[in-house]
Motif scaffolding. Structure first.
Motif, PDB file in Angstrom:
ATOM      1  N   ILE A   1      31.060  69.815  24.195  1.00 39.13           N
ATOM      2  CA  ILE A   1      30.108  69.743  25.314  1.00 39.13           C
ATOM      3  C   ILE A   1      30.778  69.152  26.544  1.00 39.13           C
ATOM      4  N   ILE A   2      31.504  68.036  26.378  1.00 41.84           N
ATOM      5  CA  ILE A   2      32.043  67.361  27.558  1.00 41.84           C
ATOM      6  C   ILE A   2      33.195  68.134  28.187  1.00 41.84           C
ATOM      7  N   ASN A   3      33.809  69.025  27.437  1.00 38.86           N
ATOM      8  CA  ASN A   3      34.854  69.870  28.031  1.00 38.86           C
ATOM      9  C   ASN A   3      34.266  70.915  28.978  1.00 38.86           C
ATOM     10  N   ARG A   4      32.998  71.258  28.792  1.00 35.47           N
ATOM     11  CA  ARG A   4      32.341  72.250  29.645  1.00 35.47           C
ATOM     12  C   ARG A   4      31.471  71.636  30.734  1.00 35.47           C
ATOM     13  N   ASP A   5      31.087  70.374  30.573  1.00 32.11           N
ATOM     14  CA  ASP A   5      30.164  69.748  31.526  1.00 32.11           C
ATOM     15  C   ASP A   5      30.666  68.341  31.841  1.00 32.11           C
ATOM     16  N   LYS A   6      31.194  68.171  33.036  1.00 28.13           N
ATOM     17  CA  LYS A   6      31.840  66.908  33.424  1.00 28.13           C
ATOM     18  C   LYS A   6      30.860  65.778  33.690  1.00 28.13           C
ATOM     19  N   ARG A   7      29.561  66.051  33.608  1.00 30.02           N
ATOM     20  CA  ARG A   7      28.570  64.975  33.746  1.00 30.02           C
ATOM     21  C   ARG A   7      28.500  64.111  32.496  1.00 30.02           C
ATOM     22  N   PHE A   8      29.076  64.610  31.405  1.00 32.14           N
ATOM     23  CA  PHE A   8      29.084  63.874  30.143  1.00 32.14           C
ATOM     24  C   PHE A   8      30.427  63.181  29.952  1.00 32.14           C
ATOM     25  N   LYS A   9      30.360  61.929  29.539  1.00 31.26           N
ATOM     26  CA  LYS A   9      31.568  61.134  29.293  1.00 31.26           C
ATOM     27  C   LYS A   9      31.423  60.436  27.954  1.00 31.26           C
ATOM     28  N   ILE A  10      32.534  60.195  27.289  1.00 29.53           N
ATOM     29  CA  ILE A  10      32.493  59.526  25.979  1.00 29.53           C
ATOM     30  C   ILE A  10      33.281  58.223  26.049  1.00 29.53           C
TER      31      ILE A  10
END
Length: 65
Positions: free
Chosen positions: A53-62
């Protein structure tokens, strides 16, 4: 100016629910957000699912603890 909303999501071994949870956040009409996912040493494939998911949507961070 639009306010940025921060969503803090803790997770641990959440492979059964993490994808639907993140997709639910993505589907919101308010788009100016960041979602910070905090993983506490998951031992299942939660991190692999989050990475997709985070590879496609930069609003997500881990953050991995």
């Amino acid at each position: 100016m639009t306010a940025l909303v921060s969503i803090i999501m803790p997770c641990f071994n959440a492979r059964k629910t993490i994808v639907s949870s993140l997709k639910s956040i993505q589907a919101q009409t308010f788009k100016d957000f960041e979602c910070i996912i905090i993983d506490d040493h998951s031992t299942d494939n939660t991190l692999d699912l989050i990475d997709k998911i985070i590879n496609r949507d930069k609003r997500f961070k881990i953050i991995k603890l």
